[in-house]
Design a protein around this motif. Structure first.
Motif, PDB file in Angstrom:
ATOM      1  N   GLN A  27       0.836  -1.189   0.000  1.00 44.38           N
ATOM      2  CA  GLN A  27       0.000   0.000   0.000  1.00 44.38           C
ATOM      3  C   GLN A  27       0.876   1.246   0.000  1.00 44.38           C
ATOM      4  N   THR A  30      -0.278   7.298   3.012  1.00 43.29           N
ATOM      5  CA  THR A  30      -0.999   8.545   2.804  1.00 43.29           C
ATOM      6  C   THR A  30      -0.807   9.530   3.944  1.00 43.29           C
ATOM      7  N   GLN A  31      -0.230   9.089   5.067  1.00 44.50           N
ATOM      8  CA  GLN A  31       0.012   9.959   6.206  1.00 44.50           C
ATOM      9  C   GLN A  31       1.405   9.712   6.760  1.00 44.50           C
ATOM     10  N   GLN A  69       3.632   1.309   6.855  1.00 44.08           N
ATOM     11  CA  GLN A  69       4.087   1.128   5.485  1.00 44.08           C
ATOM     12  C   GLN A  69       5.588   1.392   5.343  1.00 44.08           C
ATOM     13  N   ALA A  90       2.095   5.650   7.124  1.00 41.49           N
ATOM     14  CA  ALA A  90       0.946   4.758   7.273  1.00 41.49           C
ATOM     15  C   ALA A  90      -0.133   5.151   6.273  1.00 41.49           C
ATOM     16  N   THR A  91      -1.170   4.324   6.186  1.00 38.71           N
ATOM     17  CA  THR A  91      -2.292   4.625   5.297  1.00 38.71           C
ATOM     18  C   THR A  91      -3.488   5.198   6.045  1.00 38.71           C
ATOM     19  N   GLU A  92      -3.495   5.077   7.368  1.00 36.70           N
ATOM     20  CA  GLU A  92      -4.598   5.625   8.153  1.00 36.70           C
ATOM     21  C   GLU A  92      -4.127   5.915   9.572  1.00 36.70           C
ATOM     22  N   TRP A  93      -4.820   6.836  10.232  1.00 33.33           N
ATOM     23  CA  TRP A  93      -4.457   7.335  11.554  1.00 33.33           C
ATOM     24  C   TRP A  93      -4.335   6.200  12.572  1.00 33.33           C
ATOM     25  N   ALA A  94      -5.249   5.242  12.547  1.00 35.61           N
ATOM     26  CA  ALA A  94      -5.265   4.182  13.555  1.00 35.61           C
ATOM     27  C   ALA A  94      -3.963   3.394  13.597  1.00 35.61           C
ATOM     28  N   GLN A  95      -3.248   3.336  12.492  1.00 35.55           N
ATOM     29  CA  GLN A  95      -1.984   2.603  12.473  1.00 35.55           C
ATOM     30  C   GLN A  95      -0.957   3.222  13.415  1.00 35.55           C
ATOM     31  N   ASP A 131      -0.552  14.893   5.940  1.00 34.86           N
ATOM     32  CA  ASP A 131      -1.182  14.090   4.891  1.00 34.86           C
ATOM     33  C   ASP A 131      -0.365  14.234   3.605  1.00 34.86           C
ATOM     34  N   ASN A 191      -2.049  18.116   9.002  1.00 36.96           N
ATOM     35  CA  ASN A 191      -3.084  17.336   9.677  1.00 36.96           C
ATOM     36  C   ASN A 191      -3.154  17.741  11.145  1.00 36.96           C
TER      37      ASN A 191
END
Length: 252
Positions: A27, A30-31, A69, A90-95, A131, A191
């Protein structure tokens, strides 16, 4: 949820490898979570050794497990009071929550002594989350210098700034890559954390490439005086920092 993890990160975070070396294939990130540290200059050699011995194996595990990632670390070259830049992609905040929990836990389990020593070396620290809005980074790029340019743009001007940047600056950066002066670039939007809300990372393979690139880049930006004036009017604050790749202890 982040605050206790960030406090723990100040205590436990050692270091991490370079941008080009660590990238998951599945992947596209994105962040980016950025942590900046001020380490005593007399301690940097030990800090780097602790990174290679303790941080790298854990960070590689977390990347391979898909928790993040990728990651990167850079040491100070020019500008800023901080001399260590650590990035988690990472691809999302939760990661990020999962990453800090797993990373710090494994690090402390691996070596409480290294954890305690790293604590003593940290003089100051702050965090940001960005971001990724656009990028052009070729595979296998050997990045030696990271030129980090940050802007504070008035919120009412952000849309116009983005339009003008894409119209004028992005083609010029791509031209710089074709001319082999610029290795790659990454554009980011704010962000969380910090006063700046636009960031551009210019990636270079050699120090001398910077002068060659920016000479052509600025010439193209100023070729249209009206656009250049409009962009300048929107900038409330700006700074630049140059970071360099972390050396391998075997090469030191």
């Amino acid at each position: 949820m982040f605050r206790p993890l960030v406090r723990a990160a100040i205590i436990l975070l050692l270091v991490a490898p370079t941008l080009a070396a660590q990238q998951a294939e599945e992947q596209t990130p994105t962040q980016v979570y950025l942590a900046y540290y001020k380490i005593g200059y007399g301690d940097l050699g030990e800090w780097i050794n602790l990174y290679h011995e303790h941080s790298v194996p854990i960070l590689a595990e977390l990347r391979d497990e898909g928790v993040i990632q990728g990651w990167g670390a850079w040491q100070h070259s020019t500008g800023s009071e901080y001399n260590w830049r650590f990035a988690v992609r990472a691809t999302e905040w939760a990661q990020f929550d999962e990453f800090w929990s797993e990373y710090l836990g494994r690090l402390n389990q691996r070596s409480p002594e290294a954890t305690a020593r790293s604590t003593a070396m940290i003089m100051a620290h702050y965090d940001e989350i960005w971001d990724i809005t656009d990028m052009n980074v070729p595979d296998g790029l050997d990045v030696q210098y990271l030129y980090d340019s940050r802007f504070q743009i008035g919120f009412a001007d952000l849309g116009e700034w983005n339009r003008l940047w894409s119209q004028v600056a992005t083609p010029s950066m791509n031209q710089g890559m074709e001319d082999e002066h610029l290795g790659g670039w990454v554009e980011m939007g704010h962000n969380t954390g910090g006063r700046y809300n636009r960031k551009v990372l210019y990636l270079f393979e050699a120090w001398d490439d910077m002068d060659d690139f920016f000479e052509g880049f600025l010439a193209q930006l100023t070729a249209n005086p009206d656009v250049w004036a409009d962009m300048g009017r929107m900038i409330a604050a700006h700074d630049d920092v140059i970071w360099e790749a972390v050396p391998d202890p075997m090469d030191m």
